[in-house]
Scaffold this active site. Structure first.
Site, PDB file in Angstrom:
ATOM      1  N   HIS A   5      -3.155 -16.335  -9.598  1.00 50.33           N
ATOM      2  CA  HIS A   5      -3.701 -17.007 -10.786  1.00 50.33           C
ATOM      3  C   HIS A   5      -4.815 -16.157 -11.404  1.00 50.33           C
ATOM      4  O   HIS A   5      -5.276 -15.193 -10.802  1.00 50.33           O
ATOM      5  CB  HIS A   5      -4.252 -18.400 -10.430  1.00 50.33           C
ATOM      6  CG  HIS A   5      -5.270 -18.417  -9.347  1.00 50.33           C
ATOM      7  ND1 HIS A   5      -4.993 -18.772  -8.053  1.00 50.33           N
ATOM      8  CD2 HIS A   5      -6.588 -18.098  -9.359  1.00 50.33           C
ATOM      9  CE1 HIS A   5      -6.089 -18.672  -7.316  1.00 50.33           C
ATOM     10  NE2 HIS A   5      -7.061 -18.269  -8.075  1.00 50.33           N
ATOM     11  N   ARG A   9     -13.932 -19.762 -16.274  1.00 49.76           N
ATOM     12  CA  ARG A   9     -14.870 -20.870 -16.207  1.00 49.76           C
ATOM     13  C   ARG A   9     -14.954 -21.534 -17.579  1.00 49.76           C
ATOM     14  O   ARG A   9     -14.992 -20.841 -18.600  1.00 49.76           O
ATOM     15  CB  ARG A   9     -16.243 -20.378 -15.746  1.00 49.76           C
ATOM     16  CG  ARG A   9     -16.220 -19.841 -14.322  1.00 49.76           C
ATOM     17  CD  ARG A   9     -17.589 -19.408 -13.809  1.00 49.76           C
ATOM     18  NE  ARG A   9     -17.495 -18.976 -12.421  1.00 49.76           N
ATOM     19  CZ  ARG A   9     -17.269 -17.719 -12.054  1.00 49.76           C
ATOM     20  NH1 ARG A   9     -17.090 -16.776 -12.987  1.00 49.76           N
ATOM     21  NH2 ARG A   9     -17.170 -17.396 -10.782  1.00 49.76           N
ATOM     22  N   GLU A  62      -6.328 -20.902 -13.627  1.00 44.56           N
ATOM     23  CA  GLU A  62      -7.251 -21.775 -12.906  1.00 44.56           C
ATOM     24  C   GLU A  62      -8.503 -21.979 -13.744  1.00 44.56           C
ATOM     25  O   GLU A  62      -9.242 -21.013 -14.018  1.00 44.56           O
ATOM     26  CB  GLU A  62      -7.629 -21.147 -11.560  1.00 44.56           C
ATOM     27  CG  GLU A  62      -8.648 -21.937 -10.766  1.00 44.56           C
ATOM     28  CD  GLU A  62      -9.125 -21.190  -9.532  1.00 44.56           C
ATOM     29  OE1 GLU A  62      -8.831 -19.982  -9.388  1.00 44.56           O
ATOM     30  OE2 GLU A  62      -9.797 -21.822  -8.696  1.00 44.56           O
ATOM     31  N   ASN A  66     -17.956 -26.137 -13.658  1.00 44.10           N
ATOM     32  CA  ASN A  66     -19.150 -26.398 -12.841  1.00 44.10           C
ATOM     33  C   ASN A  66     -19.875 -27.603 -13.421  1.00 44.10           C
ATOM     34  O   ASN A  66     -20.186 -27.606 -14.629  1.00 44.10           O
ATOM     35  CB  ASN A  66     -20.065 -25.164 -12.836  1.00 44.10           C
ATOM     36  CG  ASN A  66     -19.513 -24.055 -11.959  1.00 44.10           C
ATOM     37  OD1 ASN A  66     -19.335 -24.254 -10.751  1.00 44.10           O
ATOM     38  ND2 ASN A  66     -19.200 -22.921 -12.550  1.00 44.10           N
ATOM     39  N   HIS A  80      -7.793 -10.384 -21.667  1.00 42.28           N
ATOM     40  CA  HIS A  80      -7.149 -11.579 -22.229  1.00 42.28           C
ATOM     41  C   HIS A  80      -6.129 -12.154 -21.251  1.00 42.28           C
ATOM     42  O   HIS A  80      -5.725 -11.503 -20.294  1.00 42.28           O
ATOM     43  CB  HIS A  80      -6.451 -11.234 -23.552  1.00 42.28           C
ATOM     44  CG  HIS A  80      -5.458 -10.112 -23.451  1.00 42.28           C
ATOM     45  ND1 HIS A  80      -5.741  -8.809 -23.875  1.00 42.28           N
ATOM     46  CD2 HIS A  80      -4.186 -10.082 -22.975  1.00 42.28           C
ATOM     47  CE1 HIS A  80      -4.678  -8.049 -23.658  1.00 42.28           C
ATOM     48  NE2 HIS A  80      -3.724  -8.783 -23.117  1.00 42.28           N
TER      49      HIS A  80
HETATM   50  C1  LIG Z   1      -9.052 -22.358  -5.073  1.00 36.15           C
HETATM   51  C2  LIG Z   1      -9.234 -20.877  -5.270  1.00 36.15           C
HETATM   52  O1  LIG Z   1      -8.304 -20.436  -6.222  1.00 36.15           O
HETATM   53  C3  LIG Z   1     -10.585 -20.520  -5.799  1.00 36.15           C
HETATM   54  O2  LIG Z   1     -10.710 -19.748  -6.740  1.00 36.15           O
HETATM   55  S1  LIG Z   1     -11.952 -21.179  -4.998  1.00 36.15           S
HETATM   56  C4  LIG Z   1     -13.127 -19.829  -5.248  1.00 36.15           C
HETATM   57  C5  LIG Z   1     -14.514 -20.303  -5.378  1.00 36.15           C
HETATM   58  N1  LIG Z   1     -14.690 -21.146  -6.547  1.00 36.15           N
HETATM   59  C6  LIG Z   1     -15.811 -21.863  -6.689  1.00 36.15           C
HETATM   60  O3  LIG Z   1     -16.676 -21.909  -5.841  1.00 36.15           O
HETATM   61  C7  LIG Z   1     -15.917 -22.617  -7.998  1.00 36.15           C
HETATM   62  C8  LIG Z   1     -17.345 -22.954  -8.364  1.00 36.15           C
HETATM   63  C9  LIG Z   1     -18.274 -21.740  -8.472  1.00 36.15           C
HETATM   64  N2  LIG Z   1     -19.598 -22.188  -8.838  1.00 36.15           N
HETATM   65  C10 LIG Z   1     -17.776 -20.760  -9.540  1.00 36.15           C
HETATM   66  O4  LIG Z   1     -18.190 -20.921 -10.717  1.00 36.15           O
HETATM   67  O5  LIG Z   1     -16.976 -19.878  -9.190  1.00 36.15           O
HETATM   68  C11 LIG Z   1     -15.408 -19.094  -5.457  1.00 36.15           C
HETATM   69  O6  LIG Z   1     -15.623 -18.448  -4.464  1.00 36.15           O
HETATM   70  N3  LIG Z   1     -15.841 -18.725  -6.691  1.00 36.15           N
HETATM   71  C12 LIG Z   1     -16.637 -17.512  -6.837  1.00 36.15           C
HETATM   72  C13 LIG Z   1     -15.979 -16.612  -7.839  1.00 36.15           C
HETATM   73  O7  LIG Z   1     -16.603 -15.591  -8.210  1.00 36.15           O
HETATM   74  O8  LIG Z   1     -14.860 -16.915  -8.281  1.00 36.15           O
HETATM   75 NI    NI Z   2      -9.017 -18.868  -7.507  1.00 40.02          NI
END
Ligand SMILES: C[C@@H](O)C(=O)SC[C@H](NC(=O)CC[C@H](N)C(=O)O)C(=O)NCC(=O)O
Ligand code: NI
Length: 146
Positions: A5, A9, A62, A66, A80
């Site tokens: 994926h 954000r 994905e 937040n 993109h």
């Molecule tokens: C489920 C799997 O596909 C993920 O991407 S989980 C990765 C994880 N995501 C988060 O913690 C989401 C909230 C965080 N505050 C954020 O904005 O990323 C993660 O490790 N994210 C860090 C990153 O840099 O992607």
């Molecule tokens: Ni992910």
């Protein structure tokens, strides 16, 4: 190895789902609410990938939301997302009819660009069109017609 994926954000879930699902045509295949981390993950798939994506066998977009507001700046290195459509003119017309700016109109019938509510650039490619641009594409400019 498999491509799983692309994560972006988003600042507003409703605005993002209206854009990506209602207007753009993606469908939600999975959602993860993380109380401890205070975030929501929403996995979206294109119609052509839906059955496989539901089996975690096709790439998804994905969306990460937040719960505590953050400013997302920089990221110039991100380019993109790209989706293939059956009729690029009809697809862009529907987006335009719903208030989406076609930043790079499909003048050549091959490629168009729009932006998500968070400013993520999205490439729209006509099914069957050549992926190799014959010349450097004109830079994206805001226009409502082509
Ligand atoms: C489920 C799997 O596909 C993920 O991407 S989980 C990765 C994880 N995501 C988060 O913690 C989401 C909230 C965080 N505050 C954020 O904005 O990323 C993660 O490790 N994210 C860090 C990153 O840099 O992607
Ligand atoms: Ni992910």
């Amino acid at each position: 190895m498999r491509y799983l994926h692309t994560m972006v954000r988003v600042k507003d879930v409703d605005k993002s789902l209206h854009f990506y699902c209602t207007l753009f045509g993606l469908e939600e295949v999975r959602r993860i609410e993380n109380e401890k981390g205070r975030f929501t993950l929403i996995f979206l798939a294109a119609s052509g990938d839906l059955a496989a994506a539901r089996e975690n066998a096709a790439p998804c977009l994905e969306l990460t939301y937040n719960w505590d507001s953050e400013d997302y700046t920089g990221g110039r290195n991100f380019g993109h997302l790209a989706y293939e459509v059956d009729d690029i003119y009809a697809f862009c017309q529907k987006l335009m009819d719903n208030g989406v700016t076609i930043n790079r109109p499909p003048r050549d019938g091959h490629m168009a660009f729009v932006r998500s509510p968070d400013g993520i650039s999205i490439e729209i490619l006509q099914k069957g069109a050549s992926l190799a641009p014959a010349e450097p594409w004109a830079s994206m400019g805001n226009t409502g017609a082509w």
